[in-house]
Write a protein that holds these residues in place. Structure first.
Motif, short mmCIF file in Angstrom:
data_model
loop_
_atom_site.label_atom_id
_atom_site.label_comp_id
_atom_site.label_asym_id
_atom_site.label_seq_id
_atom_site.Cartn_x
_atom_site.Cartn_y
_atom_site.Cartn_z
N GLY A 235 0.81 -1.21 0.00
CA GLY A 235 0.00 0.00 0.00
C GLY A 235 0.84 1.26 0.00
O GLY A 235 0.57 2.22 -0.73
N ARG A 239 0.64 3.90 -3.03
CA ARG A 239 -0.18 5.08 -2.72
C ARG A 239 0.62 6.32 -2.34
O ARG A 239 0.02 7.38 -2.10
CB ARG A 239 -1.17 4.74 -1.59
CG ARG A 239 -2.13 3.62 -1.94
CD ARG A 239 -3.03 3.26 -0.75
NE ARG A 239 -3.86 2.09 -1.02
CZ ARG A 239 -5.03 2.13 -1.64
NH1 ARG A 239 -5.52 3.30 -2.01
NH2 ARG A 239 -5.72 1.03 -1.86
N THR A 240 1.93 6.22 -2.22
CA THR A 240 2.71 7.38 -1.82
C THR A 240 3.82 7.66 -2.84
O THR A 240 4.23 6.77 -3.59
CB THR A 240 3.35 7.18 -0.44
OG1 THR A 240 4.33 6.13 -0.49
CG2 THR A 240 2.29 6.82 0.60
N VAL A 251 0.95 10.82 0.41
CA VAL A 251 -0.10 10.48 -0.55
C VAL A 251 -0.43 11.69 -1.44
O VAL A 251 -1.06 11.54 -2.49
CB VAL A 251 -1.38 10.01 0.17
CG1 VAL A 251 -1.15 8.71 0.91
CG2 VAL A 251 -1.90 11.10 1.13
N GLU A 265 -9.29 10.96 -4.42
CA GLU A 265 -8.47 9.74 -4.41
C GLU A 265 -7.31 9.85 -3.43
O GLU A 265 -6.87 8.84 -2.85
CB GLU A 265 -7.93 9.43 -5.82
CG GLU A 265 -7.06 10.49 -6.45
CD GLU A 265 -7.84 11.48 -7.27
OE1 GLU A 265 -7.23 12.13 -8.15
OE2 GLU A 265 -9.07 11.59 -7.06
N ASP A 269 -6.62 7.36 -0.36
CA ASP A 269 -5.33 6.71 -0.14
C ASP A 269 -4.90 6.84 1.32
O ASP A 269 -4.42 5.88 1.93
CB ASP A 269 -4.26 7.32 -1.05
CG ASP A 269 -4.38 6.85 -2.49
OD1 ASP A 269 -5.03 5.81 -2.72
OD2 ASP A 269 -3.83 7.53 -3.39
#
Length: 297
Positions: A235, A239-240, A251, A265, A269
């Motif tokens: 993740g 996401r970052t 994010v 979004e 995240d």
């Protein structure tokens, strides 16, 4: 030099213990940890006590007969008949006995198997206690689970395999700074990339056989920690992005920040990462405490 395989170890008297040993021996013989006992006491077995896939991916079943005095042809035929009902269909049935090797029975089973193969039915083999013992000794960790008395004594001050593994994990995935960040940080804001690096190293390197605990409870706990930690690591990777001079990540990228408010979004995240981090921390804490209880002397 004598090996464990050379020992003349007597078979167990308990049928339940024998089935456990056969299951471990099957994992070693076919190099597949997914072999399992079939059902539980009182349930219909359909001629199969242990099942799994062999090293060619074929479904095999093992019927365990704790018959020290030997195994009759009638019993073999009876178990073969029962195994016809096992679903899905077997590719091979092994009738396993605690009895000594029996050459006439081996010949009978070979002929039976050949006849069945010509009729497109599953093949049959017989394994004796000596075969089971040879297979069990292929992996000392499984051997010692059933025969802990065979495990060599360690020096009083020498750490065990599990103790060394625990110390290695503590050094890599320490509470500070990594786990503390996951406990306290809100992923709506940026965070230090260096602080989360140990999680990525844990995910990259702690799925090998060399890093498995001998203690089944601790190994189960490590597997759970690895699975949850893996989801968090993936993740974070997806996401970052790096922000500022590259020492931090977020994010919310620099380009998005320059354009205005956070889009939906980005908010999502952050929410997902916060949820995954809060899930990871208690699993980590419970596991490390249990390791300390069991391993710190």
């Amino acid at each position: 030099m004598p090996t464990y395989a050379d020992l003349n170890m007597a078979p167990p008297k308990s049928w339940d213990e024998f089935e456990d040993i056969v299951c471990s021996a099957a994992k070693n013989r076919w190099r597949n940890a997914d072999f399992a006992r079939h059902g539980r006491q009182g349930q219909r077995q359909d001629g199969v006590d242990v099942f799994g896939n062999d090293d060619q991916g074929r479904l095999v079943g093992l019927q365990c007969k704790n018959t020290v005095s030997g195994l009759s042809r009638e019993v073999v035929l009876d178990e073969v008949g029962k195994a016809e009902s096992f679903k899905p269909d077997l590719a091979h049935l092994y009738v396993v006995t605690t009895g000594p090797t029996d050459k006439p029975l081996q010949e009978f089973v070979r002929e039976l198997s050949q006849t069945r193969a010509q009729g497109s039915k599953f093949k049959v083999s017989v394994l004796f206690w000596n075969d089971v013992w040879q297979d069990l000794t292929l992996d000392e960790s499984r051997l010692f689970q059933h025969y802990p008395q065979l495990k060599p004594a360690t020096a009083a001050n020498e750490p065990t395999h599990d103790q060394r593994l625990y110390e290695e994990l503590k050094a890599l995935l320490a509470f500070d700074p990594t786990v503390r960040l996951f406990r306290d940080h809100d992923f709506r804001g940026p965070f230090s990339r260096a602080a989360i690096r140990p999680l990525f190293e844990f995910y990259d390197t702690w799925d090998s056989p060399e890093r498995e605990f001998m203690d089944p409870e601790l190994q189960e706990g490590l597997a759970k920690l690895y699975a949850i930690g893996g989801r968090l690591a993936e993740g974070l990777a997806m996401r970052t992005v790096p922000v500022g001079n590259g020492d931090f990540a977020s994010v919310f990228s620099d380009n998005q920040r320059a354009r205005g408010p956070r889009p939906p979004e980005v908010i999502e995240d952050a929410r997902v990462l916060n949820e995954e981090a809060r899930e990871f921390v208690p699993v980590y804490e419970r596991f490390m405490r249990r390791c300390r209880e069991k391993l710190v002397r």
